[in-house]
Design a protein around this motif. Sequence first.
Motif, short mmCIF file in Angstrom:
data_model
loop_
_atom_site.label_atom_id
_atom_site.label_comp_id
_atom_site.label_asym_id
_atom_site.label_seq_id
_atom_site.Cartn_x
_atom_site.Cartn_y
_atom_site.Cartn_z
N GLN A 155 0.86 -1.17 0.00
CA GLN A 155 0.00 0.00 0.00
C GLN A 155 0.90 1.23 0.00
O GLN A 155 1.83 1.31 0.81
N VAL A 156 0.64 2.15 -0.90
CA VAL A 156 1.47 3.36 -1.03
C VAL A 156 0.57 4.58 -1.24
O VAL A 156 -0.59 4.44 -1.63
N ASP A 157 1.12 5.76 -1.00
CA ASP A 157 0.37 6.99 -1.27
C ASP A 157 0.28 7.25 -2.77
O ASP A 157 -0.73 7.73 -3.26
N SER A 158 1.37 6.94 -3.50
CA SER A 158 1.40 7.19 -4.94
C SER A 158 2.03 6.01 -5.68
O SER A 158 3.25 5.85 -5.66
N PRO A 159 1.21 5.19 -6.33
CA PRO A 159 1.78 4.11 -7.14
C PRO A 159 2.73 4.62 -8.22
O PRO A 159 3.71 3.96 -8.54
N ASP A 160 2.47 5.82 -8.74
CA ASP A 160 3.34 6.38 -9.78
C ASP A 160 4.75 6.63 -9.23
O ASP A 160 5.74 6.28 -9.87
N GLU A 161 4.83 7.23 -8.04
CA GLU A 161 6.13 7.49 -7.43
C GLU A 161 6.83 6.19 -7.05
O GLU A 161 8.04 6.06 -7.26
N ALA A 162 6.09 5.24 -6.49
CA ALA A 162 6.68 3.95 -6.11
C ALA A 162 7.19 3.21 -7.33
O ALA A 162 8.29 2.64 -7.31
N TYR A 163 6.41 3.23 -8.40
CA TYR A 163 6.80 2.59 -9.66
C TYR A 163 8.09 3.21 -10.18
O TYR A 163 9.04 2.51 -10.53
N GLY A 164 8.14 4.54 -10.20
CA GLY A 164 9.34 5.24 -10.67
C GLY A 164 10.56 4.93 -9.81
O GLY A 164 11.65 4.69 -10.33
N ALA A 165 10.37 4.93 -8.49
CA ALA A 165 11.48 4.63 -7.57
C ALA A 165 11.98 3.20 -7.79
O ALA A 165 13.18 2.95 -7.79
N ALA A 166 11.05 2.28 -7.97
CA ALA A 166 11.43 0.88 -8.19
C ALA A 166 12.21 0.72 -9.49
O ALA A 166 13.22 0.01 -9.54
N LEU A 167 11.77 1.38 -10.55
CA LEU A 167 12.50 1.31 -11.83
C LEU A 167 13.90 1.90 -11.68
O LEU A 167 14.87 1.33 -12.19
N CYS A 168 14.01 3.03 -10.98
CA CYS A 168 15.33 3.65 -10.75
C CYS A 168 16.24 2.75 -9.93
O CYS A 168 17.46 2.79 -10.07
N ALA A 169 15.62 1.91 -9.07
CA ALA A 169 16.40 1.00 -8.22
C ALA A 169 16.75 -0.30 -8.93
O ALA A 169 17.39 -1.17 -8.35
N GLY A 170 16.30 -0.46 -10.19
CA GLY A 170 16.67 -1.65 -10.96
C GLY A 170 15.55 -2.61 -11.29
O GLY A 170 15.77 -3.63 -11.93
N ALA A 171 14.32 -2.30 -10.86
CA ALA A 171 13.18 -3.16 -11.21
C ALA A 171 12.88 -3.01 -12.70
O ALA A 171 13.32 -2.05 -13.34
N THR A 172 12.10 -3.95 -13.22
CA THR A 172 11.62 -3.83 -14.60
C THR A 172 10.10 -3.70 -14.56
O THR A 172 9.44 -4.21 -13.65
N SER A 173 9.56 -3.03 -15.54
CA SER A 173 8.12 -2.80 -15.59
C SER A 173 7.36 -4.10 -15.84
O SER A 173 7.77 -4.92 -16.66
N HIS A 174 6.28 -4.26 -15.12
CA HIS A 174 5.36 -5.38 -15.37
C HIS A 174 4.00 -4.84 -15.81
O HIS A 174 3.33 -5.43 -16.62
N MET A 175 3.59 -3.68 -15.22
CA MET A 175 2.39 -2.97 -15.66
C MET A 175 2.51 -1.52 -15.19
O MET A 175 2.65 -1.25 -14.00
N GLU A 176 2.46 -0.60 -16.13
CA GLU A 176 2.57 0.82 -15.81
C GLU A 176 1.39 1.24 -14.93
O GLU A 176 0.33 0.61 -14.96
N PRO A 177 1.55 2.34 -14.14
CA PRO A 177 0.48 2.80 -13.27
C PRO A 177 -0.80 3.08 -14.05
O PRO A 177 -0.76 3.64 -15.15
#
Length: 132
Positions: free
Chosen positions: A78-100
């Motif tokens: 659970q997060v305040d902003s899925p967009d921010e969490a998604y961006g942070a995860a990608l910057c940390a090395g994650a790969t996209s599975h489904m955009e916000p």
Amino acid sequence: MTKISGIGFHHAGLASADLERSLKFYIDGLGGRLMRSWGEGKDRIVMVDMGGGAVLEIFANGAAAPEQNGRFIHFAFQVDSPDEAYGAALCAGATSHMEPQDMELPSELPCLIRVAFVKGPDGEILEFIHQK
């Protein structure tokens, strides 16, 4: 009423092929907090507090673990902003599975959410969700 006194979710376990990479991702990239660790080398285990009661127990030597994850299909945060969490995860090395994206769950009561999915360092699927 629960049948087991005091029952509650404690943690989820993750077998990591590269423990240091996973710790960098979950702690530095996503903002988790080191709770405790024990063991050494391929026997090292680390508990990471992800906030909101979400705890990951990360095991070293995950390359030797079976690739299947049983019936669990993802970890949801659970997060305040899925967009921010998604961006942070990608910057940390994650790969996209489904955009916000916004979704309405087809439940008996209206439920609007914003959700995004990424794959973590070991291919684990992470969901970032915010109920509107």
